[in-house]
Enzyme design. Structure first.
Site, PDB file in Angstrom:
ATOM      1  N   SER A 157       2.844  -5.349   2.448  1.00  0.00           N
ATOM      2  CA  SER A 157       2.519  -6.738   2.733  1.00  0.00           C
ATOM      3  C   SER A 157       3.801  -7.554   2.649  1.00  0.00           C
ATOM      4  O   SER A 157       4.735  -7.283   3.395  1.00  0.00           O
ATOM      5  CB  SER A 157       1.441  -7.250   1.776  1.00  0.00           C
ATOM      6  OG  SER A 157       1.000  -8.535   2.169  1.00  0.00           O
ATOM      7  N   THR A 158       3.894  -8.526   1.746  1.00  0.00           N
ATOM      8  CA  THR A 158       5.063  -9.396   1.677  1.00  0.00           C
ATOM      9  C   THR A 158       6.349  -8.592   1.481  1.00  0.00           C
ATOM     10  O   THR A 158       6.449  -7.785   0.565  1.00  0.00           O
ATOM     11  CB  THR A 158       4.913 -10.401   0.523  1.00  0.00           C
ATOM     12  OG1 THR A 158       3.633 -11.016   0.597  1.00  0.00           O
ATOM     13  CG2 THR A 158       6.002 -11.455   0.577  1.00  0.00           C
TER      14      THR A 158
ATOM     15  N   ASP B 206      -4.575  -5.098  -2.520  1.00  0.00           N
ATOM     16  CA  ASP B 206      -5.058  -4.278  -1.414  1.00  0.00           C
ATOM     17  C   ASP B 206      -4.321  -2.942  -1.417  1.00  0.00           C
ATOM     18  O   ASP B 206      -3.099  -2.897  -1.456  1.00  0.00           O
ATOM     19  CB  ASP B 206      -4.830  -4.997  -0.081  1.00  0.00           C
ATOM     20  CG  ASP B 206      -5.444  -4.257   1.092  1.00  0.00           C
ATOM     21  OD1 ASP B 206      -6.410  -3.498   0.875  1.00  0.00           O
ATOM     22  OD2 ASP B 206      -4.959  -4.435   2.226  1.00  0.00           O
TER      23      ASP B 206
END
Length: 366
Positions: free
Chosen positions: A186-187, A308
């Site tokens: 993600s990030t 997640d």
């Protein structure tokens, strides 16, 4: 009580500035200033440096990408891009990420007022993730990407990150259908993904990836990575075969699952509800890999905010797969890997610099 995040908001629209400032203020953040363009913003930043900058792309006198590079060359600072252009021109977003932005939020072409008033539009989460970002862990490209657009600017305060190429294994080609590698990010994931994939030989076992991104971005990302990598990099389509030398990236707005069909692994690309607020979801992919491949799979949970993928990695661990979480020092945001470690889902905790070699050993069956 935690200190509020100090935010600078730079956008040429007064309406956008007001609505986004109100939104971030309601979330407990401190808007230290707003500005209509970078030339107005720069002296204000010199007077009070923000924790996070929210930056538009298309502005008068200086565009956001140029200003982002100026910020990063002066001081490594978390920047979130918020612009319609990041949706219309996917290349713009990738340029921003290359230059050091740690997140982005897309403003819609229609329904802008509803977006601006929506606390669930992703901006608050993006700013919070940016405030936690370890910018020294951002991988930097050694040479510009071979496209007509300029590559990222390396900050003089951060040493370039160059992952050395890993030599191919002569036995890897025999593992065409038996082995499978799954990554969730993600990030900070775009830069991290690039650092790993560019170090892998074309004899590496098939790879499936979920990177949290909206629609339209993943095709452009795959195309750009395909220019850089020895492996073939594609946006996944329903029914694609997962095979040696191929990387399949889940399309934005769709879930990616893996199924076993005889001796082959293939992708299932489907719609469906958000899972852990994401579509594609890392958990959805990793859980399917646990069921389809079991001990013949490797799962990697890398930089990103939230949890997640943590439970999906745990299911892979329980199925006998090799599971890896990125360590804190090399993660831009140590959220998803940390949650997996808390669950006991990671057999190994490794720095980014060790990932490619570990993948190659697994791919070769050792």
């Amino acid at each position: 009580m935690p200190t509020p995040i100090k935010v600078a908001l730079i956008d040429d629209s007064a309406v956008v500035r007001k609505h986004l400032a109100d939104l971030l203020t309601k979330a407990g953040m401190d808007i230290i200033f707003t500005a209509q363009d970078p030339l107005f913003a720069w002296p204000k930043m010199q007077a009070q440096w923000p924790d996070v900058v929210v930056l538009d792309v298309e502005m008068p006198r200086m565009d956001g990408i140029s200003f982002l590079k100026q910020i990063m060359s002066h001081r490594l600072t978390p920047v979130v891009m918020c612009s319609t252009l990041t949706e219309v021109g996917c290349e713009t977003t990738l340029q921003a990420l290359e230059a050091g932005a740690v997140g982005f939020v897309t403003k819609p072409k229609a329904g802008l007022k509803d977006f601006l008033d929506d606390s669930g539009n992703g901006l608050v989460d993006a700013v919070r993730a940016a405030a936690r970002a370890n910018l020294s862990a951002l991988p930097r490209r050694a040479t510009p990407m071979p496209t007509p657009t300029p590559g990222g600017l390396k900050s003089p305060t951060a040493a370039p990150f160059v992952m050395p190429p890993v030599p191919g294994s002569p036995g890897a080609m025999a593992q065409t259908t038996d082995r499978l590698i799954a990554m969730g990010l993600s990030t900070g994931g775009v830069q991290t993904m690039e650092a790993i994939l560019t170090a892998l030989p074309r004899t590496t076992a098939g790879i499936v990836i979920v990177q949290h991104m909206p629609e339209a971005f993943t095709a452009s990302l795959a195309q750009r990575l395909n220019h850089l990598c020895d492996m073939e990099v594609m946006e996944a389509r329903d029914g694609d075969r997962i095979m040696t030398g191929r990387v399949l990236i889940a399309p934005g707005g769709k879930h990616l699952r893996v199924e076993r069909q005889g001796a082959q692994y293939r992708t299932r690309v489907t719609d469906g509800p958000l899972v852990k607020r994401h579509r594609p979801s890392v958990d959805v992919m990793l859980k399917s890999v646990a069921q389809a491949a079991g001990r013949n799979a490797m799962g990697l949970l890398l930089t990103g905010m939230g949890d997640d993928g943590a439970h999906g990695l745990l299911e892979m661990f329980q199925a006998g797969a090799e599971t890896i979480a990125q360590d804190e020092a090399s993660s831009v945001v140590w959220g998803m890997p940390a949650e997996a470690i808390k669950l006991g889902a990671a057999r190994h905790v490794l720095p980014l610099s060790a990932m490619a070699a570990r993948i190659c050993r697994f791919s070769a069956g050792s």
